[in-house]
Design an enzyme around this catalytic site. Sequence first.
Site, short mmCIF file in Angstrom:
data_model
loop_
_atom_site.label_atom_id
_atom_site.label_comp_id
_atom_site.label_asym_id
_atom_site.label_seq_id
_atom_site.Cartn_x
_atom_site.Cartn_y
_atom_site.Cartn_z
CG LEU A 160 -33.17 -7.98 -34.33
CD1 LEU A 160 -34.21 -8.98 -33.65
CD2 LEU A 160 -31.75 -8.47 -33.85
CG ASN A 161 -29.87 -2.66 -36.01
OD1 ASN A 161 -30.84 -2.57 -36.57
ND2 ASN A 161 -29.27 -1.75 -35.60
CG ASP A 162 -28.79 -1.17 -31.83
OD1 ASP A 162 -27.96 -2.08 -32.54
OD2 ASP A 162 -28.71 -0.16 -31.92
NE ARG B 159 -25.99 6.36 -33.82
CZ ARG B 159 -25.16 6.85 -34.93
NH1 ARG B 159 -25.19 8.02 -35.44
NH2 ARG B 159 -24.10 5.96 -35.13
CG ASP B 160 -28.08 4.87 -30.26
OD1 ASP B 160 -28.85 5.28 -31.02
OD2 ASP B 160 -26.91 4.57 -30.22
CE1 TYR C 74 -31.38 4.73 -38.04
CE2 TYR C 74 -29.60 5.95 -37.29
CZ TYR C 74 -30.32 5.10 -38.10
OH TYR C 74 -29.53 4.98 -39.44
CB SER C 75 -31.12 2.61 -30.60
OG SER C 75 -30.95 1.16 -31.39
CD GLU D 292 -23.31 3.19 -33.46
OE1 GLU D 292 -23.78 3.63 -34.18
OE2 GLU D 292 -22.80 2.00 -33.51
C1 FRU Z 1 -26.16 0.52 -33.16
C2 FRU Z 1 -26.74 1.50 -34.08
C3 FRU Z 1 -27.34 2.90 -33.23
C4 FRU Z 1 -28.43 3.41 -33.87
C5 FRU Z 1 -29.08 2.20 -34.53
C6 FRU Z 1 -29.66 2.26 -35.95
O1 FRU Z 1 -26.02 -0.53 -33.77
O2 FRU Z 1 -26.06 2.29 -35.07
O3 FRU Z 1 -26.37 3.83 -33.01
O4 FRU Z 1 -29.54 3.80 -33.20
O5 FRU Z 1 -27.96 1.29 -34.72
O6 FRU Z 1 -30.43 1.18 -36.42
#
Ligand code: FRU
Length: 461
Positions: A28-30, A157-158, A89-90, A212
């Site tokens: 898991l990340n963001d 992104r994001d 992605y995010s 980011e």
């Molecule tokens: C931040 C990031 C975002 C990207 C996502 C990919 O942790 O690098 O910039 O969208 O994680 O998992």
Amino acid sequence: MSLEDLKNKIKKDPWRLNFHVMPETGWLNDPNGAIQFDGVYHIYYQYVPDNPLGGATSWGHMTSKDMVHFKQEPIFMSPDQAFDVDGVYSGSGIEKDEKLHFFYTGNVKQPGDYDYIYSGREQNVVHVVSPDGFEIERREVVIPHEEFPEGYSDHIRDPKLLEKDGMYYMVLGARTEDNLGSILVYTSEDLENWNYHGTLIDGKEEEGYMWECPDFFELKDESILILSPQGILPERYKFNNPHVAGYLIGEADWAQVKINPTTDFHEFDRGFDFYAPHTFEDDQGRRIMWSWMGIGDTMPEYTNPTIARGWQHALTLPRELILENGQLYQRPLEEYKKLRKNEQTKSFGEAEGFAGEVYELMLKFETSAPFELKLRQDTELIYADEMLTLKHGKSGYGRRKRQTPIGEIRNIQIFVDTSSMEIFVNDGEYVLTTRVYPEPGEDTIALQTSAKGAITYWALD
Ligand code: FRU
């Protein structure tokens, strides 16, 4: 082993958390797309179910009616479209005309001549329409990679959305060709057609090479911009993690769509595990922030022991952001009081006999004086000479200490959830977040101090 078998095995891991969002298996990340819709809170997150080290991310999904108990939902989106094959992605969510609209970055890596920084990626802004946060009616590219402005690397992104006076604003994090952070702004009246509007703010050299996960919103008539910059160099007690997260407060110029900061970049967290924070406003008008309780995995000296068990990382507790004294305070949501049981209050001098692996502590100081507080196994919070030190031993798996100068400590609220600690100092003026991996049974809590005050302990259920 099948994912189902792995899931059942992981459930028995004593380092699994009790009241945090975490992956059933894998990585898991963001936090992404947080929203309250029809009374239900939705939280999505960057998720790779079959690899605890990451990979092409999906959006995992959990829901809650009370922000304390979360229900696992099926994966909301997987990287199965030509415009997002290497990662959904995010991104973020917004409500319009009784539907949910999500925007995310569709990541595509091009084979061959691959230069991670400048080329070899497509990052498409994708628009998703959902009637309820579960079903998908439409999923299509609204800003294709080729249409991004000149002067940028492939890192844009994001998307995060903000609505103001009938206009929608989308902010995107970017890296220029000269390796500076930047925030691009697109505007739309209908969420379908988007026009490039220039940059909200441009980074300087010492402010990192890539920004980011931007998040732009208003709180008490001030404009706030949250950023997760990559490449900010450590300054003695600040910016000690590989990548940091923080915010600027400023005045927005809505005609030009610019933010003029009135503060410096303020780091959110002084612990080891905090990155990519993401906020939303709930029906009560609270600005609530979740964050990835990770990033420490990129520290060379650290190996996260849950990787060998098939999973890694979690989100922080959702925290309310309060603007006071020109800074953001972070407060655990009131709702978490519901988990409290077995309340015991003692004066500092008699603070003995407390133990737990899942608990909350509240320390109220009548006088400020040095103290040592043992939290689990070999993790300590030490205050001396106006310096607060969070110190790990063996159970930090390579992490050692973080120090924060604080002139006076009035109160400390701590949430310990098996392998996580979230420490809120002076009503959330300073916060320290860390993962830690103590052995089961190492549960003694001990306080030594000549300060006067009272400590309250609750087991959390
Ligand atoms: C931040 C990031 C975002 C990207 C996502 C990919 O942790 O690098 O910039 O969208 O994680 O998992």
